[in-house]
Design a protein around this motif. Structure first.
Motif, PDB file in Angstrom:
ATOM      1  N   LEU A   1     -80.535  51.294  21.528  1.00  0.00           N
ATOM      2  CA  LEU A   1     -81.572  50.451  20.853  1.00  0.00           C
ATOM      3  C   LEU A   1     -80.852  49.876  19.453  1.00  0.00           C
ATOM      4  CD1 LEU A   1     -84.380  49.503  20.556  1.00  0.00           C
ATOM      5  CD2 LEU A   1     -85.003  51.462  19.285  1.00  0.00           C
ATOM      6  N   LEU A   2     -79.972  50.688  18.970  1.00  0.00           N
ATOM      7  CA  LEU A   2     -79.359  50.387  17.948  1.00  0.00           C
ATOM      8  C   LEU A   2     -78.189  49.372  18.116  1.00  0.00           C
ATOM      9  CD1 LEU A   2     -78.844  53.676  15.970  1.00  0.00           C
ATOM     10  CD2 LEU A   2     -80.010  51.938  14.935  1.00  0.00           C
ATOM     11  N   ALA A   3     -77.487  49.570  19.323  1.00  0.00           N
ATOM     12  CA  ALA A   3     -76.486  48.788  19.649  1.00  0.00           C
ATOM     13  C   ALA A   3     -76.894  47.385  19.991  1.00  0.00           C
ATOM     14  CB  ALA A   3     -75.782  49.194  20.791  1.00  0.00           C
ATOM     15  N   THR A   4     -78.069  47.355  20.658  1.00  0.00           N
ATOM     16  CA  THR A   4     -78.574  45.955  20.903  1.00  0.00           C
ATOM     17  C   THR A   4     -78.850  44.957  19.665  1.00  0.00           C
ATOM     18  OG1 THR A   4     -80.042  47.069  23.090  1.00  0.00           O
ATOM     19  CG2 THR A   4     -80.755  44.942  21.876  1.00  0.00           C
ATOM     20  N   GLN A   5     -79.134  45.627  18.513  1.00  0.00           N
ATOM     21  CA  GLN A   5     -79.208  44.766  17.209  1.00  0.00           C
ATOM     22  C   GLN A   5     -77.878  43.910  17.170  1.00  0.00           C
ATOM     23  OE1 GLN A   5     -80.977  47.817  14.581  1.00  0.00           O
ATOM     24  NE2 GLN A   5     -82.432  46.360  14.300  1.00  0.00           N
ATOM     25  N   PHE A   6     -76.887  44.483  17.392  1.00  0.00           N
ATOM     26  CA  PHE A   6     -75.677  43.553  16.807  1.00  0.00           C
ATOM     27  C   PHE A   6     -74.669  43.409  17.682  1.00  0.00           C
ATOM     28  CE2 PHE A   6     -74.322  47.878  16.236  1.00  0.00           C
ATOM     29  CZ  PHE A   6     -75.262  48.572  15.398  1.00  0.00           C
TER      30      PHE A   6
ATOM     31  N   THR B   1     -79.754  34.566  17.438  1.00  0.00           N
ATOM     32  CA  THR B   1     -78.974  34.219  18.714  1.00  0.00           C
ATOM     33  C   THR B   1     -80.224  34.103  19.502  1.00  0.00           C
ATOM     34  OG1 THR B   1     -78.641  36.603  19.084  1.00  0.00           O
ATOM     35  CG2 THR B   1     -76.790  35.300  18.230  1.00  0.00           C
ATOM     36  N   PHE B   2     -81.450  34.631  19.473  1.00  0.00           N
ATOM     37  CA  PHE B   2     -82.371  34.536  20.285  1.00  0.00           C
ATOM     38  C   PHE B   2     -83.772  34.099  19.496  1.00  0.00           C
ATOM     39  CE2 PHE B   2     -82.316  38.792  18.623  1.00  0.00           C
ATOM     40  CZ  PHE B   2     -83.703  39.263  18.793  1.00  0.00           C
ATOM     41  N   ALA B   3     -84.880  33.607  20.384  1.00  0.00           N
ATOM     42  CA  ALA B   3     -85.808  33.004  19.807  1.00  0.00           C
ATOM     43  C   ALA B   3     -86.796  33.919  19.332  1.00  0.00           C
ATOM     44  CB  ALA B   3     -86.751  31.935  20.921  1.00  0.00           C
ATOM     45  N   ALA B   4     -86.981  35.126  19.965  1.00  0.00           N
ATOM     46  CA  ALA B   4     -87.876  36.275  19.613  1.00  0.00           C
ATOM     47  C   ALA B   4     -87.441  37.194  18.686  1.00  0.00           C
ATOM     48  CB  ALA B   4     -88.241  37.136  20.819  1.00  0.00           C
ATOM     49  N   SER B   5     -86.530  36.600  17.763  1.00  0.00           N
ATOM     50  CA  SER B   5     -86.113  37.239  16.505  1.00  0.00           C
ATOM     51  C   SER B   5     -86.943  37.508  15.410  1.00  0.00           C
ATOM     52  CB  SER B   5     -84.745  36.713  15.890  1.00  0.00           C
ATOM     53  OG  SER B   5     -84.290  37.444  14.684  1.00  0.00           O
ATOM     54  N   PRO B   6     -87.532  38.656  14.986  1.00  0.00           N
ATOM     55  CA  PRO B   6     -88.635  38.791  14.169  1.00  0.00           C
ATOM     56  C   PRO B   6     -88.449  38.080  12.879  1.00  0.00           C
ATOM     57  CG  PRO B   6     -87.861  41.115  15.011  1.00  0.00           C
ATOM     58  CD  PRO B   6     -86.889  40.109  15.347  1.00  0.00           C
ATOM     59  N   GLY B   7     -87.310  37.795  12.296  1.00  0.00           N
ATOM     60  CA  GLY B   7     -87.215  37.148  10.969  1.00  0.00           C
ATOM     61  C   GLY B   7     -87.621  35.652  11.145  1.00  0.00           C
ATOM     62  N   SER B   8     -87.389  35.157  12.393  1.00  0.00           N
ATOM     63  CA  SER B   8     -87.569  33.918  12.828  1.00  0.00           C
ATOM     64  C   SER B   8     -89.057  33.387  12.675  1.00  0.00           C
ATOM     65  CB  SER B   8     -87.003  33.244  13.862  1.00  0.00           C
ATOM     66  OG  SER B   8     -85.646  33.572  13.937  1.00  0.00           O
TER      67      SER B   8
ATOM     68  N   ALA C   1     -90.163  31.991   6.600  1.00  0.00           N
ATOM     69  CA  ALA C   1     -89.167  30.927   7.111  1.00  0.00           C
ATOM     70  C   ALA C   1     -90.050  29.613   7.189  1.00  0.00           C
ATOM     71  CB  ALA C   1     -88.604  31.205   8.476  1.00  0.00           C
ATOM     72  N   ARG C   2     -89.394  28.641   6.668  1.00  0.00           N
ATOM     73  CA  ARG C   2     -90.010  27.319   6.960  1.00  0.00           C
ATOM     74  C   ARG C   2     -89.973  26.853   8.159  1.00  0.00           C
ATOM     75  NH1 ARG C   2     -90.895  23.071   2.991  1.00  0.00           N
ATOM     76  NH2 ARG C   2     -91.034  24.795   1.826  1.00  0.00           N
ATOM     77  N   ARG C   3     -88.593  27.155   8.859  1.00  0.00           N
ATOM     78  CA  ARG C   3     -88.337  26.726  10.266  1.00  0.00           C
ATOM     79  C   ARG C   3     -87.443  27.899  10.716  1.00  0.00           C
ATOM     80  NH1 ARG C   3     -85.715  23.981   6.454  1.00  0.00           N
ATOM     81  NH2 ARG C   3     -87.480  22.644   6.137  1.00  0.00           N
ATOM     82  N   SER C   4     -87.348  27.767  11.993  1.00  0.00           N
ATOM     83  CA  SER C   4     -86.123  28.842  12.689  1.00  0.00           C
ATOM     84  C   SER C   4     -85.269  28.062  13.669  1.00  0.00           C
ATOM     85  CB  SER C   4     -86.695  30.000  13.262  1.00  0.00           C
ATOM     86  OG  SER C   4     -87.812  29.690  14.528  1.00  0.00           O
ATOM     87  N   VAL C   5     -84.268  28.488  13.816  1.00  0.00           N
ATOM     88  CA  VAL C   5     -83.307  27.843  14.928  1.00  0.00           C
ATOM     89  C   VAL C   5     -82.555  28.859  15.636  1.00  0.00           C
ATOM     90  CG1 VAL C   5     -82.873  25.818  13.656  1.00  0.00           C
ATOM     91  CG2 VAL C   5     -81.246  27.617  13.138  1.00  0.00           C
ATOM     92  N   VAL C   6     -82.091  28.676  17.015  1.00  0.00           N
ATOM     93  CA  VAL C   6     -81.344  29.482  17.681  1.00  0.00           C
ATOM     94  C   VAL C   6     -79.909  29.039  17.891  1.00  0.00           C
ATOM     95  CG1 VAL C   6     -81.093  30.351  20.151  1.00  0.00           C
ATOM     96  CG2 VAL C   6     -83.590  30.085  19.118  1.00  0.00           C
ATOM     97  N   VAL C   7     -78.927  29.921  17.439  1.00  0.00           N
ATOM     98  CA  VAL C   7     -77.633  29.392  17.756  1.00  0.00           C
ATOM     99  C   VAL C   7     -76.870  30.403  18.549  1.00  0.00           C
ATOM    100  CG1 VAL C   7     -77.744  28.843  15.048  1.00  0.00           C
ATOM    101  CG2 VAL C   7     -77.202  31.059  15.652  1.00  0.00           C
ATOM    102  N   PRO C   8     -75.873  29.699  19.005  1.00  0.00           N
ATOM    103  CA  PRO C   8     -74.770  30.520  19.977  1.00  0.00           C
ATOM    104  C   PRO C   8     -74.432  32.001  19.481  1.00  0.00           C
ATOM    105  CG  PRO C   8     -74.121  28.399  19.893  1.00  0.00           C
ATOM    106  CD  PRO C   8     -75.205  28.582  18.931  1.00  0.00           C
ATOM    107  N   ALA C   9     -74.003  32.773  20.152  1.00  0.00           N
ATOM    108  CA  ALA C   9     -73.546  34.192  19.513  1.00  0.00           C
ATOM    109  C   ALA C   9     -72.207  34.022  18.756  1.00  0.00           C
ATOM    110  CB  ALA C   9     -73.595  35.210  20.633  1.00  0.00           C
ATOM    111  N   PRO C  10     -72.018  34.496  17.686  1.00  0.00           N
ATOM    112  CA  PRO C  10     -70.927  34.176  17.217  1.00  0.00           C
ATOM    113  C   PRO C  10     -69.634  35.109  17.585  1.00  0.00           C
ATOM    114  CG  PRO C  10     -72.399  35.633  15.438  1.00  0.00           C
ATOM    115  CD  PRO C  10     -73.312  35.029  16.657  1.00  0.00           C
TER     116      PRO C  10
END
Length: 382
Positions: A366-371, A23-30, A35-44
């Motif tokens: 910090l924990l709650a921010t993750q999800f 949901t945000f561009a700075a996500s570490p996994g992205s 990852a061949r590519r990354s995308v930002v999607v709306p918050a589910p």
């Protein structure tokens, strides 16, 4: 999520074309080389329809053939399973139907399921009001209460153990739609398992302990252990529900060795980090039988270990001893950017604070921010 970073890395280094979504561009996994590519999607959680639309668009644009959820976005995907299947005939949805997910995610119905299957579970009382909650905690001298849809060590109240001084029963407000479960406080060792399951059969399983945690909640060092009990319990549940996907379970192991069932996370957790890339990829795409991760493998979120040392200097020797020999989760050979972005992604804290207000318990922040934008609290999904 650290396990999302890990699985992205594993799939990439085993030669798979991975599109990482968050949901945000700075996500570490992205920013993993996996990852061949990354995308930002709306918050589910807040923008469900837009999220599903975006996922379908990504499936079409990037020729996606596997959809592998990492957290509670799985509920929103499962609730729109028909739309996703219509988007592509050969799309593999590696998660069970919504009703199955919800049954194990709800701590109350999960405890009922375990009891039905003959699996050890502590006696429980369900509270759907403040009055019922007060009556429930009066049953035991030492008790432990948690929200049916809580996660990540949040929404917990106890009068015993390390969280006793930090939580207040007055902060809990159960309702029929959001009940709380109260149990006797048991003393023992926390263990967790993670499994890859193919149509009811466990094909990859790990059980681990977390000898070091962040603020007495989520683990930050993970070490695999031998636990045939956790494998047997997971297989019992997987066969009963014809599970298809990843599944994780928490246990409380008492002095007599009994693995009391605590809760289920119908998604990956840190147990995946102690599996190898080849073990994981094989379990997903070419399963040939059961593989159990051997004891003694260790991984750590090193930045979190450092944070713990800086906040609690007296823990220096203990923390370093516990983390000794552990491989990194956010940083791996030739894949350092996720570690850098784990710091840059702290900007997500500001989005969280704006969304829920500034009066939230900052110890949990910090924990709650993750999800906060990828969680499900049991509410109907449109």
């Amino acid at each position: 999520m650290p396990f999302a970073v890990d699985e992205i890395h594993k799939l990439g280094v085993t030669g798979h074309d991975v599109t990482a979504a968050d949901t945000f561009a700075a996500s570490p996994g992205s920013h993993s080389r996996g990852a061949r590519r990354s995308v930002v999607v709306p918050a589910p959680t807040q923008q469900t329809e837009a999220f599903i639309d975006a996922v379908i668009d990504v499936i079409d644009r990037h020729d996606i053939t596997w959809l592998l959820p990492m957290f509670e976005e799985v509920f929103y995907l499962a609730a729109h399973r028909d739309r996703l299947m219509a988007a592509r005939d050969d799309l593999e949805l590696f998660f069970p139907p919504f009703e199955t997910l919800a049954r194990v995610h709800d701590k109350v119905t999960f405890a009922d399921l375990c009891a039905t299957l003959g699996l050890p579970v502590a006696e429980s009382v369900t509270a759907t009001s403040t009055a019922e909650l007060q009556a429930a905690i009066g049953r035991w001298d030492r008790w432990f209460a948690r929200a049916a849809y809580g996660r990540g060590g949040l929404d917990i109240v106890s009068n015993a153990g390390p969280l006793a001084a930090e939580t207040d029963i007055g902060d809990a407000h159960p309702t029929p739609q959001a009940p709380w479960m109260v149990q006797e406080y048991l003393t023992g060792v926390d263990r967790c398992s993670w499994s890859v399951v193919q149509h009811g059969e466990v094909v990859l399983h790990s059980c681990y302990e977390h000898p070091l945690s962040i603020d007495d909640r989520g683990g930050i060092v993970f070490e695999s252990v031998a636990s045939p009990e956790s494998l047997a319990a997971t297989q019992t549940i997987a066969r009963h529900l014809n599970w298809h996907g990843q599944i994780s379970i928490d246990y409380l192991v008492t002095e007599d060795g009994t693995h009391h069932m605590v809760e289920c996370n119908p998604r990956p957790t840190a147990g995946c980090t102690v599996a190898t890339a080849d073990e994981f990829a094989t379990a997903l795409f070419e399963p040939g039988g059961l593989v159990v991760v051997p004891p003694g493998r260790k991984k750590a979120i090193r930045a979190a270990v450092l944070r713990d040392v800086l906040k609690h200097p007296t823990r220096l020797l203990r923390d370093l001893s516990v983390a000794l020999g552990a491989g990194g989760v956010y940083e791996q050979a030739g894949d350092i950017l996720p570690l850098i972005y784990s710091a840059l992604s702290l900007q997500h804290v500001q989005q969280y604070r704006k969304a829920i207000g500034l009066d939230r318990n900052t110890r949990e922040e910090l924990l709650a921010t993750q999800f906060f934008d990828v969680s499900w609290d049991g509410s109907p999904i449109g």
